[in-house]
Design a protein around this motif. Structure first.
Motif, PDB file in Angstrom:
ATOM      1  N   ARG A  33      12.876  18.004  25.546  1.00 51.26           N
ATOM      2  CA  ARG A  33      14.009  16.934  26.057  1.00 51.26           C
ATOM      3  C   ARG A  33      14.126  17.294  27.587  1.00 51.26           C
ATOM      4  N   SER A  34      14.443  18.394  27.810  1.00 52.67           N
ATOM      5  CA  SER A  34      14.525  18.789  29.164  1.00 52.67           C
ATOM      6  C   SER A  34      13.311  18.609  30.176  1.00 52.67           C
ATOM      7  N   ARG A  35      12.335  18.628  29.548  1.00 52.35           N
ATOM      8  CA  ARG A  35      10.900  18.434  30.455  1.00 52.35           C
ATOM      9  C   ARG A  35      10.817  16.997  30.501  1.00 52.35           C
ATOM     10  N   GLU A  36      10.912  16.300  29.487  1.00 51.21           N
ATOM     11  CA  GLU A  36      10.871  14.756  29.525  1.00 51.21           C
ATOM     12  C   GLU A  36      12.116  14.398  30.714  1.00 51.21           C
ATOM     13  N   ARG A  37      13.245  14.898  30.756  1.00 52.97           N
ATOM     14  CA  ARG A  37      14.390  14.469  31.538  1.00 52.97           C
ATOM     15  C   ARG A  37      13.788  14.751  33.198  1.00 52.97           C
ATOM     16  N   ARG A  38      13.330  15.854  33.196  1.00 55.09           N
ATOM     17  CA  ARG A  38      12.869  16.366  34.525  1.00 55.09           C
ATOM     18  C   ARG A  38      11.552  15.513  34.919  1.00 55.09           C
ATOM     19  N   GLU A  39      10.548  15.087  34.261  1.00 56.70           N
ATOM     20  CA  GLU A  39       9.607  14.277  34.407  1.00 56.70           C
ATOM     21  C   GLU A  39      10.073  13.055  34.937  1.00 56.70           C
ATOM     22  N   SER A  40      10.888  12.287  34.159  1.00 61.24           N
ATOM     23  CA  SER A  40      11.663  11.267  34.577  1.00 61.24           C
ATOM     24  C   SER A  40      12.354  11.186  35.887  1.00 61.24           C
ATOM     25  N   GLN A  41      13.164  12.366  36.080  1.00 64.88           N
ATOM     26  CA  GLN A  41      13.730  12.437  37.392  1.00 64.88           C
ATOM     27  C   GLN A  41      12.898  12.190  38.520  1.00 64.88           C
ATOM     28  N   GLU A  42      11.722  12.995  38.338  1.00 66.75           N
ATOM     29  CA  GLU A  42      10.814  13.415  39.348  1.00 66.75           C
ATOM     30  C   GLU A  42      10.056  11.698  39.679  1.00 66.75           C
TER      31      GLU A  42
ATOM     32  N   VAL B 245      11.713   9.070  39.257  1.00 74.97           N
ATOM     33  CA  VAL B 245      12.585   8.213  40.179  1.00 74.97           C
ATOM     34  C   VAL B 245      12.653   8.620  41.558  1.00 74.97           C
ATOM     35  N   VAL B 246      12.693   9.949  41.889  1.00 77.46           N
ATOM     36  CA  VAL B 246      12.549  10.502  43.136  1.00 77.46           C
ATOM     37  C   VAL B 246      11.392   9.823  43.908  1.00 77.46           C
ATOM     38  N   ARG B 247      10.193   9.948  43.333  1.00 77.15           N
ATOM     39  CA  ARG B 247       9.069   9.478  43.780  1.00 77.15           C
ATOM     40  C   ARG B 247       9.015   8.029  43.994  1.00 77.15           C
TER      41      ARG B 247
ATOM     42  N   GLN C 287      11.996   6.248  44.623  1.00 72.49           N
ATOM     43  CA  GLN C 287      12.636   6.130  45.874  1.00 72.49           C
ATOM     44  C   GLN C 287      11.988   6.410  47.265  1.00 72.49           C
ATOM     45  N   GLU C 288      11.089   7.598  47.297  1.00 72.52           N
ATOM     46  CA  GLU C 288      10.476   7.902  48.506  1.00 72.52           C
ATOM     47  C   GLU C 288       9.562   6.499  48.781  1.00 72.52           C
ATOM     48  N   ILE C 289       8.921   6.120  47.853  1.00 72.80           N
ATOM     49  CA  ILE C 289       8.021   4.874  48.180  1.00 72.80           C
ATOM     50  C   ILE C 289       8.868   3.694  48.640  1.00 72.80           C
ATOM     51  N   ALA C 290       9.982   3.422  48.146  1.00 67.81           N
ATOM     52  CA  ALA C 290      10.700   2.468  48.440  1.00 67.81           C
ATOM     53  C   ALA C 290      11.090   2.533  49.820  1.00 67.81           C
ATOM     54  N   GLN C 291      11.530   3.752  50.346  1.00 65.04           N
ATOM     55  CA  GLN C 291      12.029   4.101  51.497  1.00 65.04           C
ATOM     56  C   GLN C 291      10.922   3.994  52.640  1.00 65.04           C
ATOM     57  N   GLN C 292       9.691   4.528  52.202  1.00 65.99           N
ATOM     58  CA  GLN C 292       8.773   4.566  53.366  1.00 65.99           C
ATOM     59  C   GLN C 292       8.358   3.003  53.331  1.00 65.99           C
ATOM     60  N   THR C 293       8.375   2.042  52.507  1.00 60.40           N
ATOM     61  CA  THR C 293       8.199   0.479  52.565  1.00 60.40           C
ATOM     62  C   THR C 293       9.158   0.247  53.360  1.00 60.40           C
ATOM     63  N   ASP C 294      10.537   0.660  53.457  1.00 58.63           N
ATOM     64  CA  ASP C 294      11.462  -0.168  54.093  1.00 58.63           C
ATOM     65  C   ASP C 294      11.336   0.241  55.606  1.00 58.63           C
ATOM     66  N   GLU C 295      10.816   1.549  55.872  1.00 62.95           N
ATOM     67  CA  GLU C 295      10.578   2.115  57.224  1.00 62.95           C
ATOM     68  C   GLU C 295       9.572   0.945  57.905  1.00 62.95           C
ATOM     69  N   LYS C 296       8.454   0.973  57.245  1.00 60.98           N
ATOM     70  CA  LYS C 296       7.294   0.189  57.694  1.00 60.98           C
ATOM     71  C   LYS C 296       7.700  -1.277  57.937  1.00 60.98           C
ATOM     72  N   GLU C 297       8.597  -1.955  57.009  1.00 61.59           N
ATOM     73  CA  GLU C 297       9.059  -3.214  57.357  1.00 61.59           C
ATOM     74  C   GLU C 297       9.879  -3.292  58.574  1.00 61.59           C
ATOM     75  N   ASN C 298      10.771  -2.306  58.992  1.00 58.78           N
ATOM     76  CA  ASN C 298      11.623  -2.247  60.207  1.00 58.78           C
ATOM     77  C   ASN C 298      10.628  -1.983  61.285  1.00 58.78           C
ATOM     78  N   LEU C 299       9.531  -1.308  61.192  1.00 59.10           N
ATOM     79  CA  LEU C 299       8.839  -1.112  62.270  1.00 59.10           C
ATOM     80  C   LEU C 299       8.082  -2.420  62.622  1.00 59.10           C
ATOM     81  N   TYR C 300       7.719  -3.142  61.581  1.00 56.87           N
ATOM     82  CA  TYR C 300       6.969  -4.559  61.892  1.00 56.87           C
ATOM     83  C   TYR C 300       7.809  -5.437  62.666  1.00 56.87           C
ATOM     84  N   ASN C 301       9.292  -5.290  61.992  1.00 59.24           N
ATOM     85  CA  ASN C 301      10.279  -6.469  62.548  1.00 59.24           C
ATOM     86  C   ASN C 301      10.523  -5.945  64.035  1.00 59.24           C
ATOM     87  N   GLU C 302      10.490  -4.731  64.303  1.00 58.27           N
ATOM     88  CA  GLU C 302      10.901  -4.563  65.867  1.00 58.27           C
ATOM     89  C   GLU C 302       9.480  -4.746  66.711  1.00 58.27           C
TER      90      GLU C 302
END
Length: 330
Positions: free
Chosen positions: A284-293, A295-297, A299-314
């Motif tokens: 169970r802990s292994r499955e929880r850790r994998e799910s958290q990883e 989610v973090v991944r 979030q990172e992809i979404a953040q990178q996407t937002d940064e790219k969109e901001n650069l394009y807008n500027e």
């Protein structure tokens, strides 16, 4: 003329009854494999009616043959009658062998032309025997035994037995040769143990019949009347035993092979165990850790996407500002 004694006929009847009893025991197994399924006592969906009819016909002829032998023995004990010599059942066995040979060669008529000639000759001998035995029995009563080659059944029975021997040797050899060729052609990419087993069964059953048929043919050329009756009454049940053994052994071998194949497909070595509480918590802990990883991944992809969109807008805003300033200057 050498007549057979009552004691010799009783001995011949005993041998005939013994071999007929063995034949009846093999008949029971034959009916089981022809009618019921390989795995139990359920009726087969597809019954080989040709072989079943042949088996029952041979059974009927065997019963009639034994009854006639017993009747002739009783009459011999009381008087001095001449024993009968049956031929119909052996002719039926030869017919079945020809049918098997015809099927083995994919119903090619050319293969059975040679044995058909002997079969027709044997049929003519049977008709002549019935005529001489029933219609002309009073005229040839002294020509029964030993064989009289100028008149009487000797001129009929010896060609008949020789024709049955030739038919059985020919058909058995041709079937074995066909199976051997098929096994040689496919042995490089598939097992051929079942073909070797079938060849061995045919050879052994054919040899069993010839062990009695050849001496029976030979004794017709001797003055020994007792030997003629002895081998004649044993010949017919032995032919039925050889016929039944082919069906029994091949059917049993087929059932055993199918059982082995299905057994290998169903048997497994997988063992299922109940996990302990500690093992469960680790999973169970292994499955929880994998799910958290994950989610973090994400979030990172979404953040990178937002940064790219901001650069394009500027970049778009800068390009618009430069175009506006150029137009004012002009």
């Amino acid at each position: 003329m050498h007549q057979i004694s009552a004691e010799q006929m009783v001995a011949a009847l005993f041998a005939a009854a013994l071999t007929t009893g063995l034949y009846f025991s093999t008949l029971g197994y034959t009916i089981r494999w022809l009618i019921f399924s390989d795995s139990g006592w359920k009726i087969r969906r597809r019954i080989n009616w040709i072989m079943l009819t042949a088996s029952l016909a041979i059974f009927l002829l065997s019963s009639v043959h034994l009854c006639l032998a017993a009747r002739e023995t009783i009459l011999e004990v009381r008087s001095n009658n001449i024993p009968h010599q049956g031929t119909t059942k052996t002719g039926w066995s030869a017919t079945v062998m020809m049918y098997r040979c015809w099927l083995t060669y994919s119903k090619r008529k050319l293969v059975i032309i040679f044995p058909s000639i002997f079969w027709v000759g044997g049929l003519v001998c049977i008709i002549l025997q019935v005529y001489w035995q029933i219609v002309q029995s009073a005229d040839i009563v002294t020509a029964w035994q030993p064989v009289n080659m100028s008149i009487g059944p000797g001129t009929v029975l010896t060609p008949f037995w020789s024709s049955t021997i030739v038919i059985n040797i020919y058909t058995t050899s041709m079937i074995v040769y066909r199976i051997w060729r098929s096994g040689t052609a496919v042995k490089s990419f598939m097992p051929t143990e079942h073909l070797s087993f079938t060849m061995r069964v045919l050879v052994e059953s054919g040899a069993l019949y010839l062990i009695v048929a050849i001496p029976h043919f030979v004794v017709w050329w001797t003055p020994n009347s007792a030997a003629i009756v002895f081998f004649g009454w044993m010949n017919l049940p032995v032919a039925g035993i050889a016929f039944n053994l082919i069906l029994i052994r091949i059917a049993k071998n087929r059932a055993e092979n199918e059982k082995k194949v299905y057994g290998q497909c169903t048997e497994t070595n997988i063992q299922f165990t109940t996990p302990t509480q500690r093992r469960y918590s680790i999973i169970r802990s292994r499955e929880r850790r994998e799910s958290q990883e994950q989610v973090v991944r994400l979030q990172e992809i979404a953040q990178q996407t937002d940064e790219k969109e901001n650069l394009y807008n500027e970049a778009d805003k800068n390009s618009v500002w430069e175009k506006g300033s150029e137009s004012v200057r002009s």
